[in-house]
Every structure is written in C-alpha cells, then in structure tokens.
Scaffold this active site. Structure first.
Site, PDB file in Angstrom:
ATOM      1  N   GLY A 122       0.833  -1.204   0.000  1.00 32.85           N
ATOM      2  CA  GLY A 122       0.000   0.000   0.000  1.00 32.85           C
ATOM      3  C   GLY A 122       0.864   1.248   0.000  1.00 32.85           C
ATOM      4  N   VAL A 277      20.326  -5.759  16.905  1.00 35.11           N
ATOM      5  CA  VAL A 277      20.812  -4.431  17.309  1.00 35.11           C
ATOM      6  C   VAL A 277      19.722  -3.364  17.235  1.00 35.11           C
ATOM      7  CG1 VAL A 277      23.225  -4.901  16.729  1.00 35.11           C
ATOM      8  CG2 VAL A 277      21.692  -3.992  14.970  1.00 35.11           C
ATOM      9  N   HIS A 451      -3.113 -15.727  49.585  1.00 28.51           N
ATOM     10  CA  HIS A 451      -1.936 -16.376  50.155  1.00 28.51           C
ATOM     11  C   HIS A 451      -2.013 -17.884  49.905  1.00 28.51           C
ATOM     12  CE1 HIS A 451       1.326 -17.378  52.842  1.00 28.51           C
ATOM     13  NE2 HIS A 451       0.561 -18.315  53.363  1.00 28.51           N
TER      14      HIS A 451
HETATM   15  P1  FAD Z   1       4.237  -4.698  12.501  1.00 28.02           P
HETATM   16  O1  FAD Z   1       3.860  -5.782  13.423  1.00 28.02           O
HETATM   17  O2  FAD Z   1       5.634  -4.580  12.064  1.00 28.02           O
HETATM   18  O3  FAD Z   1       3.258  -4.803  11.251  1.00 28.02           O
HETATM   19  C1  FAD Z   1       3.378  -4.024  10.119  1.00 28.02           C
HETATM   20  C2  FAD Z   1       2.719  -4.745   8.974  1.00 28.02           C
HETATM   21  O4  FAD Z   1       2.609  -3.847   7.886  1.00 28.02           O
HETATM   22  C3  FAD Z   1       3.496  -5.946   8.448  1.00 28.02           C
HETATM   23  O5  FAD Z   1       2.616  -6.997   8.205  1.00 28.02           O
HETATM   24  C4  FAD Z   1       4.098  -5.446   7.149  1.00 28.02           C
HETATM   25  O6  FAD Z   1       4.303  -6.462   6.187  1.00 28.02           O
HETATM   26  C5  FAD Z   1       3.014  -4.499   6.688  1.00 28.02           C
HETATM   27  N1  FAD Z   1       3.464  -3.448   5.781  1.00 28.02           N
HETATM   28  C6  FAD Z   1       4.534  -2.634   5.922  1.00 28.02           C
HETATM   29  N2  FAD Z   1       4.571  -1.745   4.908  1.00 28.02           N
HETATM   30  C7  FAD Z   1       3.499  -1.995   4.139  1.00 28.02           C
HETATM   31  C8  FAD Z   1       2.982  -1.413   2.950  1.00 28.02           C
HETATM   32  N3  FAD Z   1       3.555  -0.344   2.388  1.00 28.02           N
HETATM   33  N4  FAD Z   1       1.874  -1.951   2.424  1.00 28.02           N
HETATM   34  C9  FAD Z   1       1.268  -3.011   2.989  1.00 28.02           C
HETATM   35  N5  FAD Z   1       1.702  -3.592   4.111  1.00 28.02           N
HETATM   36  C10 FAD Z   1       2.796  -3.086   4.670  1.00 28.02           C
HETATM   37  N6  FAD Z   1       6.408  -6.582  21.402  1.00 28.02           N
HETATM   38  C11 FAD Z   1       5.733  -6.841  22.530  1.00 28.02           C
HETATM   39  O7  FAD Z   1       4.912  -6.026  22.928  1.00 28.02           O
HETATM   40  N7  FAD Z   1       5.930  -7.999  23.231  1.00 28.02           N
HETATM   41  C12 FAD Z   1       6.829  -8.925  22.838  1.00 28.02           C
HETATM   42  O8  FAD Z   1       6.988  -9.962  23.485  1.00 28.02           O
HETATM   43  C13 FAD Z   1       7.566  -8.679  21.658  1.00 28.02           C
HETATM   44  N8  FAD Z   1       8.457  -9.583  21.220  1.00 28.02           N
HETATM   45  C14 FAD Z   1       9.114  -9.363  20.055  1.00 28.02           C
HETATM   46  C15 FAD Z   1      10.019 -10.317  19.616  1.00 28.02           C
HETATM   47  C16 FAD Z   1      10.693 -10.144  18.436  1.00 28.02           C
HETATM   48  C17 FAD Z   1      11.665 -11.202  17.970  1.00 28.02           C
HETATM   49  C18 FAD Z   1      10.428  -8.973  17.632  1.00 28.02           C
HETATM   50  C19 FAD Z   1      11.111  -8.768  16.319  1.00 28.02           C
HETATM   51  C20 FAD Z   1       9.539  -8.009  18.070  1.00 28.02           C
HETATM   52  C21 FAD Z   1       8.874  -8.190  19.287  1.00 28.02           C
HETATM   53  N9  FAD Z   1       7.970  -7.239  19.774  1.00 28.02           N
HETATM   54  C22 FAD Z   1       7.313  -7.476  20.940  1.00 28.02           C
HETATM   55  C23 FAD Z   1       7.699  -5.976  19.057  1.00 28.02           C
HETATM   56  C24 FAD Z   1       6.388  -6.080  18.258  1.00 28.02           C
HETATM   57  O9  FAD Z   1       6.491  -7.149  17.352  1.00 28.02           O
HETATM   58  C25 FAD Z   1       6.117  -4.768  17.540  1.00 28.02           C
HETATM   59  O10 FAD Z   1       6.129  -3.698  18.445  1.00 28.02           O
HETATM   60  C26 FAD Z   1       4.755  -4.810  16.854  1.00 28.02           C
HETATM   61  O11 FAD Z   1       4.695  -5.861  15.920  1.00 28.02           O
HETATM   62  C27 FAD Z   1       4.458  -3.475  16.155  1.00 28.02           C
HETATM   63  O12 FAD Z   1       3.235  -3.547  15.532  1.00 28.02           O
HETATM   64  P2  FAD Z   1       2.904  -2.687  14.228  1.00 28.02           P
HETATM   65  O13 FAD Z   1       1.488  -3.018  13.874  1.00 28.02           O
HETATM   66  O14 FAD Z   1       3.275  -1.282  14.444  1.00 28.02           O
HETATM   67  O15 FAD Z   1       3.882  -3.227  13.090  1.00 28.02           O
HETATM   68  P1  AMP Z   2      17.329  -3.130  21.391  1.00 31.38           P
HETATM   69  O1  AMP Z   2      17.261  -1.847  20.615  1.00 31.38           O
HETATM   70  O2  AMP Z   2      16.712  -3.082  22.754  1.00 31.38           O
HETATM   71  O3  AMP Z   2      16.858  -4.310  20.592  1.00 31.38           O
HETATM   72  O4  AMP Z   2      18.885  -3.402  21.669  1.00 31.38           O
HETATM   73  C1  AMP Z   2      19.871  -3.448  20.665  1.00 31.38           C
HETATM   74  C2  AMP Z   2      21.212  -3.389  21.357  1.00 31.38           C
HETATM   75  O5  AMP Z   2      22.256  -3.635  20.399  1.00 31.38           O
HETATM   76  C3  AMP Z   2      21.534  -2.032  21.978  1.00 31.38           C
HETATM   77  O6  AMP Z   2      21.744  -2.212  23.352  1.00 31.38           O
HETATM   78  C4  AMP Z   2      22.808  -1.567  21.259  1.00 31.38           C
HETATM   79  O7  AMP Z   2      23.700  -0.914  22.144  1.00 31.38           O
HETATM   80  C5  AMP Z   2      23.411  -2.871  20.754  1.00 31.38           C
HETATM   81  N1  AMP Z   2      24.305  -2.703  19.600  1.00 31.38           N
HETATM   82  C6  AMP Z   2      24.095  -1.969  18.476  1.00 31.38           C
HETATM   83  N2  AMP Z   2      25.134  -2.062  17.594  1.00 31.38           N
HETATM   84  C7  AMP Z   2      26.059  -2.887  18.170  1.00 31.38           C
HETATM   85  C8  AMP Z   2      27.363  -3.401  17.780  1.00 31.38           C
HETATM   86  N3  AMP Z   2      27.930  -3.100  16.593  1.00 31.38           N
HETATM   87  N4  AMP Z   2      28.014  -4.219  18.637  1.00 31.38           N
HETATM   88  C9  AMP Z   2      27.456  -4.562  19.822  1.00 31.38           C
HETATM   89  N5  AMP Z   2      26.237  -4.118  20.244  1.00 31.38           N
HETATM   90  C10 AMP Z   2      25.534  -3.296  19.441  1.00 31.38           C
END
Ligand code: FAD
Ligand code: AMP
Length: 477
Positions: A122, A277, A451
C-alpha cells in the site's frame, strides 16, 4: 478507481489489524492493506508480532524452558527424569502451528467484521487515495476518507555483520534453525538478543552476547537489571558489555567476531550469529512524494498526541511512530485512532505502558525507574520485597528476584513498579492497573492479596515503602 472506504489501514500488524477491527465495530467501511508473505509463501495478517516476533519467540521460550527444566531442574522436586531428549523440528512445528492458528484467527475476525483484506503493498497518494500493488504486480487505487499508516518496523542491519543464509541471521532466522549451533554469538543485549540468546542457550548452545553499551539494560531500573545480570551469568550466558562488533570474518565453518572493548581489539569464534541491534521504522515507499508526509528527526512518521500526521485525515500508529516499539502500544494506538475517526474523544495514555523481557528471570516494569526519578529531581520513596522469602515462589522453586515500588514521597502516588523474578510478565498487569487508577502505596497496602501467591510481594513492597514490611527486615526511615 475501485471502492471508496471510510478508512484504509496500511499494515496488518497489531497496530493495523486492531485499528481495522475497531473501525469496523464503529460502523466504518474499512479495508486493510498488508503485504506480509509467510514462511509457507502465503499472505498472512498479524505483522511482525504474530509472524516473527512476540508470538513465535514466546512459543520457543516456553518450549526451551520446559526442556531445560526437564533436564536440570526436576530432581530438586524429587522427580527423576532420565534420557531427556529434544525433537527440534517438532518444537519449530509447534511454534509454526501457534503462529498459523493466530494469524488465521485474524483473517476470520476480518471476515466477521466485514473488513476487506487487500493483499499487497500500500502507498499513500494525494487526496487520501491509496494504491495497492498486489503480489502479482497489478495495481489498483482506492479512495478513503481516512488513512491509518501502520507499517511497523524492520530489523536494523549493520555492515559489520551482514546477514548470510542461516549462519548470520536476524530475529526471523533465529526462530527457524532445526539444529542447535554449538557456539552462538548474539550482537545486542536488548530485549530480542536476550530472549533469543536464552532460547538457544537452554537448547544447548554456548552463547556469547556482545553489547556495545557499558551498562546492562540501561533503560531498566538498575537494581532490577543487576539482579537479572547476575542470574544470566550464573546460567552461563556470557554477556560482554562495552563490546562493539567491528567486523565478522566468515570462514568455511565458523565465524570470527572482531570486536573492541576497553582492553582493545578482541576476537571470539562462533558457529552462528544472531544480529539483534534494534529495529527501524518501516517507511519504505509508503507515501508518494507529492503527499508531503512529514517525518521526524529519527525517520519515523511524525504524529501529534492524537496520532494525526501533517496530512488531514491521515494518521499513523505503532512502530512507525515515536514511543516504545511494543505490540500492545501499537494495538492501543489503533483503538484510540479508530475511535477518534468515529468522532469519539479517546486519548492514548503513555505513562503506564508495561515492558516485559521474557527471559528467566522475567523482567517487567511500568512507569519510572529510580534513575529517571533522580534525574528529574522527584522526591520519592522506594519499597522492595524479595521473592526469596515468598511461600509461592519457594514452592515453585523460583525464589529469587524482587518487586520494587516507587512512589511520590509527598502524595504517595505510585510512579513506577519493577519486577525481576517468576511471572513478572503477569504481575506487571497489577502495576498497570494501580498506576492507571492513580493508586498510592497505601491503596496497595490496604488491598488483600491471596496467600500464598507471588502477588503478596507487591503487597509487601507497598508496605516496605513505609518501612513496615511484615515478612522483611525494614530499613529504618
Ligand atoms: P508490525 O507488526 O511490524 O506490522 C506491520 C505490517 O505492515 C506488516 O505486516 C508489514 O508487512 C506491513 N506493511 C509494511 N509496509 C506496508 C505497505 N507499504 N503496504 C502493505 N503492508 C505493509 N512486542 C511486545 O509487545 N511484546 C513482545 O513480546 C515482543 N516480542 C518481540 C520479539 C521479536 C523477535 C520482535 C522482532 C519483536 C517483538 N515485539 C514485541 C515488538 C512487536 O512485534 C512490535 O512492536 C509490533 O509488531 C508493532 O506492531 P505494528 O502493527 O506497528 O507493526
Ligand atoms: P534493542 O534496541 O533493545 O533491541 O537493543 C539493541 C542493542 O544492540 C543495543 O543495546 C545496542 O547498544 C546494541 N548494539 C548496536 N550495535 C552494536 C554493535 N555493533 N556491537 C554490539 N552491540 C551493538
């Protein structure tokens, strides 16, 4: 041009799909554009969170925790288990099934709410039109009275560790390995790095985490962070602070990580690497230049307190705007935005958003840390209580960690609550309710908790804030 909609949501993650459902509930004709293609090559709703984030990571955290418990932590209960083994492909399949159940569930909710799911990319055009480029390349343009941008975020890539098939991966690759690397490197000791590092350590990897910052979990209350750090070390998670990765040398069978710390240049050799990172807002090709959509200084879509962008009728929510990159924050912004479009006066509250790190011990908090209160010059009081003397925690064989309550010294109002220990992710819900209800420590002290339960530590921490914990030795105030 095709249909006219009241609302088109771009992005079907927790922000976008929740916004779409709430819009539909409020009687608005709604479509949601999403471009996600899942592991099986099919379009899927749910975004990062359901497909490669919150949900699959928690599924593997749970499975790996059970494996570790069965192998190492049941004998203390008088349970002898011999020959514990792992079927990793089955563990991954279980995770995939949870993901497909939940993403399929969102598609059902869309049907039930009569939300159109437009599959493809989109892009916002002038006059609140949206072009959708389908996966087969065909383009359609739709008109909408309102557009909500919810395009989420992507992992940050660094030149010193470029992704390489299944050897150097981001969060997505780290969810799909079907063999356990003997030596695993993780770059970044943030939430994702710690969670994924924990999964693979429990499954048998020797894990080294390189973190550029000198402070462990700098955004977390440092009393809590120190306790967690100690426990991670005891578990064998080798977290090197002040260690910045400069380069990765890719060998035939191993990866040599070249990093620098306070003692100079160092190397460590691993078999596979997870790069965690941080994440960047996904604004790739989301709006035509003619629209003039304003971004902030960090490349996020710029919004005001009401999630409005600089274009009338265009809103943005979730990871693509300022604030914590958390699924529940995105969801709530989706609800608020839908209600405002429908004419309601909803407003987002950002002061008591819970944060959770689902490691063992779990870390969770809401509100201010002690360091923040000091920096802001707030006069505060603090009450802590340890899980070490809590009956339920002992019964669970998880009697370590603490609960900490921070409150205004004068008004007694709770300003922050911090947890490190068993079920912190669930306990923090009580903190959120207390803070949203503007409770004081006295309110918590006067509340009756079951408790034996872990929640009693909240009760005791509230007592401790006034030097009167019943089951603890109180510091004289
Ligand atoms: P997203 O979930 O990123 O969704 C965006 C969607 O938009 C995607 O489907 C993408 O394909 C679609 N999209 C993007 N651009 C376009 C476009 N131009 N047209 C059509 N579709 C598009 N958060 C928590 O709160 N608890 C957790 O335990 C947690 N664990 C996480 C673990 C991992 C490994 C990761 C990577 C993230 C985790 N997060 C967690 C963060 C969480 O996933 C995000 O904060 C959340 O998904 C954000 O939601 P969003 O709707 O903003 O975006
Ligand atoms: P978060 O944003 O909570 O997922 O954390 C990412 C972490 O990666 C931060 O604490 C950064 O300081 C760390 N980070 C980013 N770049 C580097 C790098 N080149 N080497 C080691 N740590 C990094």
């Amino acid at each position: 041009m095709s249909d006219n909609y009241d609302v088109i949501v771009i992005g079907g993650g927790p922000g976008g799909y929740v916004a779409a459902i709430r819009c539909a509930q409020l009687g608005l004709k709604t479509a949601c554009v999403d471009k996600w293609i899942n592991k099986e090559g099919a379009p899927a709703l749910g975004g990062t969170c359901l497909n490669v984030g919150c949900i699959p990571s928690k599924a593997l955290l749970e499975s790996s925790e059970k494996y570790e418990e069965a192998g190492h932590h049941l004998d203390v209960h008088g349970i002898n288990v011999a020959g514990v083994s792992m079927d990793l492909p089955k563990m991954i399949q279980r995770k995939d099934k949870i993901v497909s159940d939940l993403t399929g569930g969102i598609a059902q909710l869309f049907k039930a709410n009569k939300i159109e799911w437009l599959q493809g990319h989109g892009k916002l055009l002038a006059e609140n039109k949206v072009s959708v480029t389908a996966h087969d390349g065909t383009e359609s343009v739709f008109a909408a009275k309102n557009v909500i941008i919810a395009t989420g975020s992507n992992p940050i890539n660094i030149p010193s560790a470029q992704l390489l098939d299944d050897r150097i991966v981001d969060n997505e690759g780290a969810l799909n390995w079907e063999t356990v690397p003997a030596r695993l490197g993780v770059i970044g000791a943030g939430v994702i790095g710690l969670e994924m590092g924990s999964v693979w350590r429990r499954l048998g990897s020797e894990v080294v985490v390189l973190e550029a910052m000198d402070t462990f979990l700098g955004a977390v209350d440092q009393q809590v962070a120190k306790q967690a750090h100690k426990q991670f070390k005891q578990q064998g998670l080798d977290i090197k602070l002040g260690a910045r990765l400069n380069n990765t040398v890719v060998g035939d069978n191993e990866l040599t990580l070249e990093y620098s710390d306070k003692d100079g240049d160092q190397t460590v050799t691993v078999d596979r690497l997870i790069v965690a990172v941080g994440r960047r807002p996904n604004t790739d090709n989301i709006a035509d230049e003619s629209v003039g959509l304003a971004m902030d200084d960090r490349g996020r879509v710029n919004v005001n307190d009401y999630l409005e962008t600089n274009i009338p009728g265009v809103y943005a929510i979730g990871d693509v705007v300022r604030g914590p990159m958390l699924a529940h924050k995105a969801e709530e912004e989706g609800v608020v935005t839908a209600e405002r479009i429908a004419g309601q006066q909803s407003k987002m509250h950002y002061d008591a958003i819970p944060w959770v790190i689902y490691t063992n011990p779990e870390i969770a908090w809401a509100g201010k840390t002690e360091e923040q209160l000091k920096e802001e010059g707030v006069t505060y009081k603090s009450g802590t209580f340890s899980f070490a003397v809590n009956g339920r925690a002992k019964a669970m064989e998880q009697a370590s960690g603490l609960v900490k309550v921070l409150a205004d010294e004068t008004t007694d109002r709770i300003l922050g609550m911090h947890f490190v220990g068993p079920m912190a992710s669930e306990l923090v819900g009580q903190a959120v309710i207390a803070m949203e209800s503007q409770n004081t420590t006295e309110d918590l002290a006067r509340t009756v908790f079951a408790h034996p339960s872990l929640s009693e530590c909240i009760h005791e921490a509230a007592f401790a804030a006034d030097g009167r914990a019943i089951h603890g030795i109180n510091r004289r105030r």
